[in-house]
Write an enzyme that holds these catalytic residues in place. Structure first.
Site, PDB file in Angstrom:
ATOM      1  N   LYS A 229     -49.478  -5.596  92.651  1.00 15.08           N
ATOM      2  CA  LYS A 229     -49.673  -5.217  90.881  1.00 15.08           C
ATOM      3  C   LYS A 229     -48.211  -5.496  90.701  1.00 15.08           C
ATOM      4  CE  LYS A 229     -48.928  -1.876  87.143  1.00 15.08           C
ATOM      5  NZ  LYS A 229     -49.546  -0.314  86.560  1.00 15.08           N
ATOM      6  N   ASP A 234     -42.983  -2.380  81.652  1.00 12.53           N
ATOM      7  CA  ASP A 234     -44.233  -2.203  80.715  1.00 12.53           C
ATOM      8  C   ASP A 234     -43.321  -1.012  79.830  1.00 12.53           C
ATOM      9  OD1 ASP A 234     -46.665  -1.448  79.940  1.00 12.53           O
ATOM     10  OD2 ASP A 234     -46.913  -0.038  81.463  1.00 12.53           O
ATOM     11  N   LYS A 241     -45.601   3.089  75.035  1.00  9.97           N
ATOM     12  CA  LYS A 241     -44.763   4.246  75.505  1.00  9.97           C
ATOM     13  C   LYS A 241     -43.897   5.295  74.472  1.00  9.97           C
ATOM     14  CE  LYS A 241     -45.754   2.559  80.495  1.00  9.97           C
ATOM     15  NZ  LYS A 241     -46.118   3.346  80.799  1.00  9.97           N
ATOM     16  N   ARG A 315     -55.021  -2.425  85.489  1.00  6.52           N
ATOM     17  CA  ARG A 315     -55.732  -2.687  85.805  1.00  6.52           C
ATOM     18  C   ARG A 315     -56.289  -4.619  85.619  1.00  6.52           C
ATOM     19  NH1 ARG A 315     -57.672   2.863  84.195  1.00  6.52           N
ATOM     20  NH2 ARG A 315     -55.234   2.907  84.015  1.00  6.52           N
TER      21      ARG A 315
END
Length: 461
Positions: A229, A234, A241, A315
């Protein structure tokens, strides 16, 4: 990072390794002055405790390094490395009742202790001592492990301002070039042309184009495919977040960094395998074209995925990469990702949890973890939880509600994209939260040395 063992022919001073319960017997064979000096300094031979022994001219004649109790050794990795890293300049060699495994751990710990992340500061302190390779240890293997760990740490520690998808690609290509590996890169909208839609969907909102990196090396032996990954930062996407949740998100490409380190070890040691490495590299950003909650994506495999949380993006990119990996015959497929906080809640930051349905692979890995000084822990592909990743409106849900078993449901999600039964998935942390022997605070590789050590048994090499 000054990686090298001392010249075996050079004169060197001894480092006497002494266990706590053997200290009295060891002192019986030393001079009265040495015993008095160690008593005066409070030396108890606790794990990693170091004392220097003076010579008659006021210099250093030798060192004594405590190896503690059996309980202390069981509770600490690289316990001797703390003392070895504090040795003064010069050449040294280990003496004492050390098993080959303990000597190897000490030597590897010393090498790993030489790491410092120096890109943004010049005041890093490196060990000045040079350790001789202990008898019975494979120096080339230890060096390969330490150099690969340095690569992994450097990549994870570099902030996203200087390590986005392009810079990760540059590092990937440099690694391939070093070992003469073949490479291919698919960038931007070409991901759609090549049927990699979920990698594109996650990365399209960033000003830094998403891409898939591929490397091939080796012309004989079993086929090994590594998938890592590579989320270079992110934000969480539209399910953004909180600020505290973003503080470590430069490490969200830790899976890519770790498989690159593992690939480097395999190539440096010239293992007889045909290696393939796939890294989907993206930034999960926010803009007008970002994927939205409740969007439904169609994957490379044809399975549809309802996006119930844009912060469960890792994922998604791994799913497309794994589907691509699975289209080609392989004797082993391994995915590595900093995938879920649930894994950290379950096993903490030191253990690398892994999943596999293959009992032989699991047994090989678990038996290799101790000798590799690289602890792992098996978690289950728990079949009764399969229903949790089936939302009804689409084939799969990328973020089941409820919050339970988050690492397991993520692993089950990934397994839907791999038909090959010889598949292993690692949900790693990739970060050491506080300084530890041979592991400074910051980026760290997890699972790679265990896999390397297990490969001969896994693949009948």
């Amino acid at each position: 990072m000054p990686l090298s063992f001392a010249d075996p022919a050079a004169a060197s001073r001894p480092v006497h390794v002494v266990a706590s319960d053997a200290l009295a017997d060891w002192l019986g064979g030393r001079t009265e002055a040495e015993g008095a000096w160690l008593a005066a300094t409070g030396f108890e031979a606790s794990l990693g405790e170091l004392r220097l022994l003076p010579d008659a001219e006021g210099g250093v004649a030798a060192a004594v390094l405590g190896s503690g109790t059996a309980k202390a050794r069981a509770r600490s990795r690289f316990g001797l490395a703390r003392g070895l890293a504090a040795l003064p300049e010069g050449d040294w060699h280990l003496e004492g009742d050390l098993s080959p495994e303990a000597a190897g751990e000490a030597a590897l710990g010393w090498l790993l202790s030489a790491y410092a992340f120096t890109r943004y500061r010049s005041a890093a302190k490196f060990p000045k001592a040079r350790l001789k390779l202990p008898a019975g240890c494979d120096g080339a293997r230890l060096m390969a492990m330490a150099e690969a760990e340095a690569l992994t740490r450097d990549l994870i520690n570099t902030p996203a301002s200087d390590l986005g998808p392009q810079e990760l690609e540059d590092a990937f290509l440099a690694l391939a070039d070093r070992f003469g590996a073949e490479t291919a890169v698919i960038r931007g909208d070409k991901l759609l042309d090549r049927n990699l839609p979920m990698i594109h969907a996650v990365g399209r909102a960033s000003t830094r184009a998403p891409r898939l990196l591929e490397m091939r090396w080796g012309e004989r032996g079993p086929r090994v495919t590594l998938v890592g990954k590579g989320v270079c930062f992110d934000t969480g996407g539209l399910d953004i977040k909180p600020s505290t949740g973003m503080l470590l998100m430069k490490k969200d490409m830790g899976g890519a960094a770790t498989v690159m380190g593992l690939a480097q070890m395999i190539m440096a040691l010239e293992l007889p395998v045909r290696l393939r490495v796939l890294v989907p590299a993206v930034e999960n950003a926010i803009s007008g074209n970002a994927m939205r909650p409740k969007d439904i994506l169609t994957s490379r495999k044809g399975l549809t995925v309802e996006v119930n949380n844009t912060d469960a993006e890792g994922r998604l990119i791994l799913a497309d990469a794994l589907a691509l990996a699975d289209e080609e015959e392989a004797d082993l497929i391994v995915s590595m990702a900093t995938l879920t906080g649930a894994a950290r809640v379950a096993v903490g930051p030191d253990l690398a949890p892994f999943y596999t349905d293959d009992e032989d692979l699991a047994a090989a890995l678990q038996s290799a973890a101790g000798p590799a000084c690289d602890p792992v822990w098996r978690l289950p592909f728990w079949e009764p939880y399969e229903a949790l990743i089936e939302p009804g409106i689409a084939d799969l849900d990328n973020a089941p509600s409820g919050g339970f078993a988050g690492s397991i449901t993520a692993a089950l999600f990934l397994r839907r994209f791999v038909e090959n039964p010889r598949y292993m998935h690692f949900d790693i942390y990739g970060h050491t939260p506080a300084d530890a022997p041979a592991r400074p605070k910051g980026g760290v590789g997890q699972g790679a040395r265990a896999i390397l050590t297990a490969l001969p048994r896994m693949l009948d090499l």
